[in-house]
Design an enzyme around this catalytic site. Structure first.
Site, PDB file in Angstrom:
ATOM      1  N   TRP A 133       0.810  -1.215   0.000  1.00 36.01           N
ATOM      2  CA  TRP A 133       0.000   0.000   0.000  1.00 36.01           C
ATOM      3  C   TRP A 133       0.844   1.266   0.000  1.00 36.01           C
ATOM      4  O   TRP A 133       0.312   2.354  -0.135  1.00 36.01           O
ATOM      5  CB  TRP A 133      -0.878   0.011   1.267  1.00 36.01           C
ATOM      6  CG  TRP A 133      -0.090  -0.450   2.467  1.00 36.01           C
ATOM      7  CD1 TRP A 133      -0.081  -1.708   2.987  1.00 36.01           C
ATOM      8  CD2 TRP A 133       0.879   0.300   3.212  1.00 36.01           C
ATOM      9  NE1 TRP A 133       0.824  -1.792   4.019  1.00 36.01           N
ATOM     10  CE2 TRP A 133       1.431  -0.570   4.181  1.00 36.01           C
ATOM     11  CE3 TRP A 133       1.329   1.626   3.162  1.00 36.01           C
ATOM     12  CZ2 TRP A 133       2.403  -0.154   5.096  1.00 36.01           C
ATOM     13  CZ3 TRP A 133       2.299   2.029   4.060  1.00 36.01           C
ATOM     14  CH2 TRP A 133       2.825   1.142   5.011  1.00 36.01           C
ATOM     15  N   LYS A 157      -2.607  -8.564  -7.240  1.00 38.61           N
ATOM     16  CA  LYS A 157      -3.174  -8.744  -5.896  1.00 38.61           C
ATOM     17  C   LYS A 157      -2.659  -7.555  -5.097  1.00 38.61           C
ATOM     18  O   LYS A 157      -1.502  -7.532  -4.667  1.00 38.61           O
ATOM     19  CB  LYS A 157      -2.709 -10.073  -5.296  1.00 38.61           C
ATOM     20  CG  LYS A 157      -3.378 -10.449  -3.984  1.00 38.61           C
ATOM     21  CD  LYS A 157      -2.707  -9.817  -2.823  1.00 38.61           C
ATOM     22  CE  LYS A 157      -3.369 -10.032  -1.495  1.00 38.61           C
ATOM     23  NZ  LYS A 157      -3.838  -8.736  -0.972  1.00 38.61           N
ATOM     24  N   HIS A 158      -3.496  -6.553  -4.932  1.00 38.51           N
ATOM     25  CA  HIS A 158      -3.040  -5.343  -4.243  1.00 38.51           C
ATOM     26  C   HIS A 158      -3.294  -5.491  -2.738  1.00 38.51           C
ATOM     27  O   HIS A 158      -4.017  -6.397  -2.296  1.00 38.51           O
ATOM     28  CB  HIS A 158      -3.779  -4.123  -4.810  1.00 38.51           C
ATOM     29  CG  HIS A 158      -2.888  -2.900  -4.876  1.00 38.51           C
ATOM     30  ND1 HIS A 158      -1.937  -2.625  -3.923  1.00 38.51           N
ATOM     31  CD2 HIS A 158      -2.808  -1.876  -5.772  1.00 38.51           C
ATOM     32  CE1 HIS A 158      -1.311  -1.499  -4.227  1.00 38.51           C
ATOM     33  NE2 HIS A 158      -1.811  -1.022  -5.361  1.00 38.51           N
ATOM     34  N   ALA A 159      -2.679  -4.611  -1.953  1.00 37.77           N
ATOM     35  CA  ALA A 159      -2.862  -4.654  -0.495  1.00 37.77           C
ATOM     36  C   ALA A 159      -4.338  -4.393  -0.159  1.00 37.77           C
ATOM     37  O   ALA A 159      -5.010  -3.599  -0.820  1.00 37.77           O
ATOM     38  CB  ALA A 159      -1.969  -3.626   0.177  1.00 37.77           C
ATOM     39  N   GLY A 209       6.932  -6.087  -0.228  1.00 39.09           N
ATOM     40  CA  GLY A 209       6.254  -6.082   1.073  1.00 39.09           C
ATOM     41  C   GLY A 209       7.181  -6.572   2.163  1.00 39.09           C
ATOM     42  O   GLY A 209       8.403  -6.395   2.077  1.00 39.09           O
ATOM     43  N   SER A 210       6.587  -7.207   3.165  1.00 41.13           N
ATOM     44  CA  SER A 210       7.368  -7.593   4.338  1.00 41.13           C
ATOM     45  C   SER A 210       8.180  -8.863   4.076  1.00 41.13           C
ATOM     46  O   SER A 210       7.878  -9.647   3.173  1.00 41.13           O
ATOM     47  CB  SER A 210       6.432  -7.825   5.518  1.00 41.13           C
ATOM     48  OG  SER A 210       5.552  -8.884   5.225  1.00 41.13           O
ATOM     49  N   GLU A 231      11.059  -7.763  -3.238  1.00 39.57           N
ATOM     50  CA  GLU A 231      11.568  -6.471  -2.771  1.00 39.57           C
ATOM     51  C   GLU A 231      10.992  -6.283  -1.373  1.00 39.57           C
ATOM     52  O   GLU A 231       9.827  -5.977  -1.220  1.00 39.57           O
ATOM     53  CB  GLU A 231      11.114  -5.384  -3.752  1.00 39.57           C
ATOM     54  CG  GLU A 231      11.995  -4.176  -3.734  1.00 39.57           C
ATOM     55  CD  GLU A 231      11.557  -3.189  -2.690  1.00 39.57           C
ATOM     56  OE1 GLU A 231      11.906  -3.393  -1.504  1.00 39.57           O
ATOM     57  OE2 GLU A 231      10.856  -2.237  -3.060  1.00 39.57           O
ATOM     58  N   LEU A 232      11.849  -6.543  -0.365  1.00 36.74           N
ATOM     59  CA  LEU A 232      11.326  -6.726   0.992  1.00 36.74           C
ATOM     60  C   LEU A 232      11.772  -5.665   1.986  1.00 36.74           C
ATOM     61  O   LEU A 232      11.805  -5.898   3.183  1.00 36.74           O
ATOM     62  CB  LEU A 232      11.741  -8.104   1.511  1.00 36.74           C
ATOM     63  CG  LEU A 232      11.382  -9.266   0.595  1.00 36.74           C
ATOM     64  CD1 LEU A 232      11.827 -10.576   1.190  1.00 36.74           C
ATOM     65  CD2 LEU A 232       9.905  -9.271   0.265  1.00 36.74           C
ATOM     66  N   CYS A 265      10.391   1.524   1.769  1.00 33.83           N
ATOM     67  CA  CYS A 265      11.323   0.409   1.943  1.00 33.83           C
ATOM     68  C   CYS A 265      12.748   0.936   2.035  1.00 33.83           C
ATOM     69  O   CYS A 265      13.532   0.482   2.852  1.00 33.83           O
ATOM     70  CB  CYS A 265      11.175  -0.578   0.800  1.00 33.83           C
ATOM     71  SG  CYS A 265      11.079   0.180  -0.812  1.00 33.83           S
ATOM     72  N   GLU A 362      13.239  -3.196  11.244  1.00 40.24           N
ATOM     73  CA  GLU A 362      12.772  -2.155  10.325  1.00 40.24           C
ATOM     74  C   GLU A 362      11.660  -1.360  11.019  1.00 40.24           C
ATOM     75  O   GLU A 362      10.638  -1.923  11.405  1.00 40.24           O
ATOM     76  CB  GLU A 362      12.239  -2.784   9.037  1.00 40.24           C
ATOM     77  CG  GLU A 362      11.812  -1.745   8.025  1.00 40.24           C
ATOM     78  CD  GLU A 362      11.374  -2.338   6.687  1.00 40.24           C
ATOM     79  OE1 GLU A 362      10.713  -3.395   6.689  1.00 40.24           O
ATOM     80  OE2 GLU A 362      11.677  -1.720   5.652  1.00 40.24           O
TER      81      GLU A 362
END
Ligand code: NDP
Length: 457
Positions: A133, A157-159, A209-210, A231-232, A265, A362
């Site tokens: 998001w 698949k979006h948040a 995301g996470s 990409e975390l 991020c 983080e």
């Protein structure tokens, strides 16, 4: 009763809308549409793909204000930062529009025994993008543009907290000519992701995301023998060398840390400062952070807006409290703002060191952590003492020296005198637990294409 995705304005807790989720039959129907869409789209002439990408970039430019407004309402991004997001997004789409013919050009090779040998890039199917998001448009464009350029179709698949963004973005793709089946939004929960990855149409999955979400999706992709890009996020260092112009360093640190209310991020999450400039830097940083304008995301002068969700705000506050209990010093902020919504005071922690949650975890929100380094070597050692490796910034007036330091960081993106910033022409991605694969540039192009060898004896 059918399940819904609920969008809530994090500035005031108001419910913005309910969006129906797909049931299993509807999901199967969408996947079938994508199957048909791919069968057609893969044969579309390259020039037509280019025209549609150009149309998409134009539509993003024309609807900057509407896009920035939906983003502001659904996840709290300051409006003017939402405008910035539309600009990098259309730049990325244009990059692939302008370059797809050369990226797709067959590459001839001189090979023994062949009258002809070449490398071509062919599409492979549907790519599933599992997106967060924090940059609701940019993240989507970053995965979709290179794949559509290469002839793959996209499943989004979006948040769950940005369904209005997902719907609006999908309409832009459709209006540009990437119809349902070519670009398809799947309003679903993350429990449906596994089945989709296993669908024969799906040729790969990309997730931003996470760490936890990435790990789960990469395991499924591995099980299905399908490529993934992850990409975390990171706990990126911003190193302030002893020759830095301190005012400039503070400005860069504030931009790098507090942009998007700290929810990036590649934000400058650890400010690592050489001892000779520590006191001046810290004093000015605290002063500047105390003066940040906290306000409604739609106000033009807002610098700090609400976080995107209350649960994430509460997690952040817990991390800050644990950091303080374990020796960090709270200089300003450190509290939930007493009003409806997901507000958190911009915060500065000093005396942060390895072992402290503000160093090791983080912190995905408006919290700057100041870490002291004895010298440049120590700064590099501290910077690399990290499970993640996304980006890193070095600030100093001797640019050659700063560059040498920046190149020794264990990261995917080294910046000097500039916080980590996305550019369409430069790859974006990390090393270590920040993930693998690259987005943007020519490196973001081939991840889910079939690099085919053709040899004619
Ligand atoms: P998540 O990683 O949970 O969400 C990102 C996307 O992954 C969403 O679409 C989410 O769906 C989906 N997802 C989550 N779990 C799974 C799973 N097991 N399988 C498949 N898909 C999954 O991030 P959160 O929003 O919960 O934020 C938590 C933390 O993640 C942040 O505090 C931050 O540290 C990090 N983060 C990093 C980002 C980055 O840019 N690298 C962006 C956002 C968050 P759904 O919304 O339906 O749960």
């Amino acid at each position: 009763s059918r399940k819904t995705l609920t969008a809530v304005n994090p500035a005031n807790d108001q419910v913005l809308g309910e969006h129906e989720m797909l049931d299993d039959d509807q999901l199967a129907e969408k996947l079938n549409q994508a199957r048909e869409g791919y069968a057609e789209f893969r044969h579309l002439p390259v020039a037509d793909r280019r025209h549609r990408l150009t149309a998409l970039a134009d539509l993003i430019d024309q609807h900057q204000r509407e896009i920035a407004e939906i983003i502001a309402h659904e996840m709290g991004k300051p409006f003017h930062q939402g405008i910035d997001e539309t600009q990098i997004s259309s730049a990325i789409v244009r990059f692939y529009a302008d370059n797809l013919e050369s990226l797709l050009k067959p590459q001839p090779r001189q090979v023994e025994g062949a009258q002809k040998a070449e490398i071509v890039h062919d599409p492979m199917g549907a790519v599933l993008g599992v997106m967060p998001w924090n940059y609701p448009l940019y993240q989507v464009v970053r995965f979709a543009a290179p794949n559509l350029a290469g002839g793959n179709v996209c499943l989004l698949k979006h948040a769950s907290n940005v369904p209005g963004c997902a719907k609006y973005i999908t309409k832009l793709f459709h209006d540009a000519g990437f119809k349902e089946g070519t670009f398809t939004w799947l309003p679903i929960g993350s429990d449906k992701v596994e089945g989709i990855i296993h669908d024969p149409l799906v040729c790969g999955v990309t997730l931003t995301g996470s760490y936890e979400a990435g790990r789960s999706v990469a395991k499924i992709a591995g099980d299905a023998i399908k490529p993934s890009v992850l990409e975390l996020g990171g706990i990126d260092p911003l190193i302030v060398l002893d020759d830095a112009d301190v005012d400039k360093a503070v400005e860069l640190a504030v931009n790098g840390r507090f942009d998007n209310t700290g929810q990036s991020c590649a934000a400058s999450k650890r400010l690592i400062v050489e001892r000779p400039v520590l006191e001046r830097f810290t004093e000015r940083l605290i002063d500047r952070v105390q003066k940040l304008t906290i306000g409604d995301p739609m106000d033009g002068d807002t610098e700090i807006a609400p976080m995107s969700r209350k649960d994430l705000r509460d997690d952040l506050h817990d991390q800050v409290q644990r950091a303080i209990q374990q020796g960090a010093q709270l200089e300003t902020g450190g509290e939930v703002l007493d009003r409806p919504g997901a507000w958190y005071a911009p915060t500065v922690l000093t005396n942060v060191a390895p072992g402290n949650p503000a160093f090791d975890e983080e912190l995905f929100g408006p919290v700057a952590s100041v870490i002291v380094a004895d010298d440049a070597e120590h700064a590099i050692e501290l910077a690399n003492n990290c499970r993640y490796g996304l980006g890193g910034t070095v600030v100093g007036q001797d640019v050659k020296r700063a560059e040498q330091v920046a190149r020794r960081l264990e990261v995917g993106m080294s910046f000097v005198n500039q916080p980590t910033t996305p550019f369409a022409e430069l790859p974006f991605g990390g090393v270590k637990e920040s993930g693998y694969g690259r987005e943007q540039s020519e490196y973001g192009f081939g991840a889910f294409l079939n690099v085919r060898t053709v040899y004619i004896a």
